[in-house]
Design a protein around this motif. Sequence first.
Motif, PDB file in Angstrom:
ATOM      1  N   GLY A 388       0.872  -1.309  -0.189  1.00  0.00           N
ATOM      2  CA  GLY A 388       0.056  -0.031  -0.036  1.00  0.00           C
ATOM      3  C   GLY A 388       0.718   1.109  -0.139  1.00  0.00           C
ATOM      4  O   GLY A 388       2.007   1.278  -0.424  1.00  0.00           O
ATOM      5  N   HIS A 389       0.127   2.295   0.318  1.00  0.00           N
ATOM      6  CA  HIS A 389       0.462   3.835   0.145  1.00  0.00           C
ATOM      7  C   HIS A 389       1.363   3.981   1.395  1.00  0.00           C
ATOM      8  O   HIS A 389       0.894   4.817   2.446  1.00  0.00           O
ATOM      9  N   ILE A 390       2.570   3.440   1.778  1.00  0.00           N
ATOM     10  CA  ILE A 390       2.916   3.726   2.879  1.00  0.00           C
ATOM     11  C   ILE A 390       3.393   5.406   2.990  1.00  0.00           C
ATOM     12  O   ILE A 390       3.783   5.716   4.189  1.00  0.00           O
ATOM     13  N   GLY A 391       3.704   5.936   2.009  1.00  0.00           N
ATOM     14  CA  GLY A 391       4.068   7.447   2.043  1.00  0.00           C
ATOM     15  C   GLY A 391       2.797   8.033   2.736  1.00  0.00           C
ATOM     16  O   GLY A 391       3.208   9.235   3.276  1.00  0.00           O
ATOM     17  N   ASP A 392       1.586   7.653   2.765  1.00  0.00           N
ATOM     18  CA  ASP A 392       0.428   8.149   3.481  1.00  0.00           C
ATOM     19  C   ASP A 392       0.084   7.374   4.666  1.00  0.00           C
ATOM     20  O   ASP A 392      -0.995   7.506   5.042  1.00  0.00           O
ATOM     21  N   SER A 393       0.960   6.252   5.141  1.00  0.00           N
ATOM     22  CA  SER A 393       0.695   5.583   6.507  1.00  0.00           C
ATOM     23  C   SER A 393      -0.475   4.839   6.254  1.00  0.00           C
ATOM     24  O   SER A 393      -1.246   4.395   7.044  1.00  0.00           O
ATOM     25  N   ASN A 394      -0.787   4.523   5.028  1.00  0.00           N
ATOM     26  CA  ASN A 394      -2.060   3.462   4.643  1.00  0.00           C
ATOM     27  C   ASN A 394      -1.923   2.219   3.978  1.00  0.00           C
ATOM     28  O   ASN A 394      -1.137   1.797   2.870  1.00  0.00           O
ATOM     29  N   ILE A 395      -1.937   1.179   5.022  1.00  0.00           N
ATOM     30  CA  ILE A 395      -1.802  -0.233   4.417  1.00  0.00           C
ATOM     31  C   ILE A 395      -2.915  -0.957   3.951  1.00  0.00           C
ATOM     32  O   ILE A 395      -3.927  -1.024   4.747  1.00  0.00           O
ATOM     33  N   HIS A 396      -2.631  -1.663   2.908  1.00  0.00           N
ATOM     34  CA  HIS A 396      -3.974  -2.741   2.660  1.00  0.00           C
ATOM     35  C   HIS A 396      -3.561  -4.125   3.154  1.00  0.00           C
ATOM     36  O   HIS A 396      -2.632  -4.776   2.685  1.00  0.00           O
ATOM     37  N   LEU A 397      -4.211  -4.405   4.170  1.00  0.00           N
ATOM     38  CA  LEU A 397      -3.798  -5.804   4.794  1.00  0.00           C
ATOM     39  C   LEU A 397      -4.817  -6.787   4.140  1.00  0.00           C
ATOM     40  O   LEU A 397      -6.068  -6.649   3.955  1.00  0.00           O
ATOM     41  N   ASN A 398      -4.298  -7.763   3.704  1.00  0.00           N
ATOM     42  CA  ASN A 398      -5.288  -8.804   2.948  1.00  0.00           C
ATOM     43  C   ASN A 398      -5.168 -10.080   3.436  1.00  0.00           C
ATOM     44  O   ASN A 398      -3.934 -10.671   3.643  1.00  0.00           O
ATOM     45  N   LEU A 399      -6.251 -10.823   4.020  1.00  0.00           N
ATOM     46  CA  LEU A 399      -5.978 -12.215   4.219  1.00  0.00           C
ATOM     47  C   LEU A 399      -6.916 -13.038   3.461  1.00  0.00           C
ATOM     48  O   LEU A 399      -8.283 -12.834   3.163  1.00  0.00           O
ATOM     49  N   SER A 400      -6.164 -14.044   2.724  1.00  0.00           N
ATOM     50  CA  SER A 400      -7.186 -14.796   1.696  1.00  0.00           C
ATOM     51  C   SER A 400      -7.173 -16.280   2.148  1.00  0.00           C
ATOM     52  O   SER A 400      -6.296 -16.911   2.779  1.00  0.00           O
ATOM     53  N   PHE A 401      -8.302 -16.569   1.482  1.00  0.00           N
ATOM     54  CA  PHE A 401      -8.557 -18.397   2.211  1.00  0.00           C
ATOM     55  C   PHE A 401      -8.947 -18.984   0.874  1.00  0.00           C
ATOM     56  O   PHE A 401      -9.705 -18.149   0.088  1.00  0.00           O
ATOM     57  N   LYS A 402      -9.162 -20.204   0.871  1.00  0.00           N
ATOM     58  CA  LYS A 402      -9.582 -21.013  -0.161  1.00  0.00           C
ATOM     59  C   LYS A 402     -11.192 -20.427  -0.141  1.00  0.00           C
ATOM     60  O   LYS A 402     -11.521 -20.480  -1.343  1.00  0.00           O
TER      61      LYS A 402
END
Length: 476
Positions: A388-402
């Motif tokens: 994600g946009h670390i320059g704006d302190s914005n993380i996209h956290l993703n957890l994927s499952f089957k």
Amino acid sequence: LTKDRYNVKRGEYSLLTDGHMAFFMNLLGQNRVINDPSECESYNIDWIKNVRGQSRCILKPRTTEEVSKILEFCNENKLAVCPQGGNTGLVGGSVPVFDEIVISTALMNQIESIDEISGVIVCQAGCILENIDQQIGEKGLMVPLDLGAKGSCHIGGNVSTNAGGLRLLRYGNLHGSVLGVEAVKANGEILDCLSTLKKDNTGYHLKHLFIGSEGSLGVVTKVAIQCPTKPKAINMAFLGVESFDSVLTTFRRCKNELGEILSSFELIDALSLDVVTGHYKMQSPIPQFPFYILIETHGSCNEHDEEKLNRFLESAMGDGVVLDGTATNQPSKMKQLWELRESITQGLLMDGYVFKYDLSIPIKEFYAIVDVMNEKIGKDAVRICGYGHIGDSNIHLNLSFKEYSKEMHNKIEPFVYEYTSSLKGSVSAEHGIGFRKSKYVHYSKSPAAINLMQDIKRMMDPNKILNPYKVLPESS
Ligand code: FAD
């Protein structure tokens, strides 16, 4: 269906009758009223296929006046509506939950004016972001906003979600660059706040009510945007580093050494890059590292920018902060680098079911949440990654499952929001609240702030016809 998965109860709205349909057909003509179930399908399912409504009425107005007549009629008849732009939203806000009428802006796609001197453009809400950028590009301007969904998302949708994107670091957010908004209120009244002035302190800045309110306070019909000059020089670098601490050090040095030309600073962790090298067989220009950084600069003199970037790279690699990297200003290579970053969102869907979180977290703790979730969920997931946009302190956290499981859902939420809140972060950095997060707003807003938002909603939409079940928790 959303109502079953999330256990929501339909509000006390009218059911659509033949009489209502006749009104819409009369207003828009048959072609702009869609009621065939198979044609309605794509308007009912969101981009990540997390939520699905069951609307049997999609309306496609072309003008503000038509939107006004639709809303006036819906308000009088207590028919709920769901405004929809490109339907690329990631929080389930753009599709109906039950049978809400979809008001699509797809045909409101005219750029009305481009002022080449001031850089201010005025366009209808349904213009596709990439199309605007191409058209104004011919006049030496660019849209101050760029995101992976640019080929489908509408500017009205961008404004309604206060979309951030890949260059917010440089060009700021839409609360700054949107100069004016025209919107239609729930009762059909047209609110003309379409100022094209940069400075206009005449009373309350009402346009801000529509920036980021996700269709809950009105339908945005036109926007005026301050567009910057298209950069003459663009350079990019793709770097590999060993640790998150090195990412932070690189960011700090980048700000110091690239200063005014830095336009993007994006983070990709190893498992996020694996999404695109694995599912799409894309090539990474450098070998494997725990973290990758994508840097872009926008400037007016290529010689100067290239020299600055190369000097920065030499020193960062010389000190061992950056372990490997490549820099380019060739358009085709830069496109490939952006594709690596922009294809992650779509590629993740190929893992199965994805729980997506778009969080603002103070930068020092930015990445810890990935480790925390790994500890909590571990091997049950196909993948737990952050980009994600670390320059704006914005993380996209993703957890994927089957596949989706209620049990896993309960294990992740509300924990992920509690954790974010404990760090004084935001449970929605740039995607909005939509349907999926409305009951979690309190993790980022005080009771007094939520009460005030509910008061504003009651005042502007007393019959609650605009995008119900979304944005705010049900008021008591
Ligand atoms: P929709 O999805 O149609 O609608 C979004 C919300 O706005 C809904 O609540 C809808 O009711 C409301 N709405 C739409 N149009 C109007 C209108 N005219 N008036 C009132 N309400 C309206 N977002 C970011 O912020 N940054 C990113 O970097 C980013 N990257 C993305 C990458 C990909 C691949 C995808 C699929 C999405 C990404 N998004 C990102 C999310 C999404 O693209 C944005 O939220 C975008 O602004 C939504 O625009 P849209 O036209 O598709 O709106």
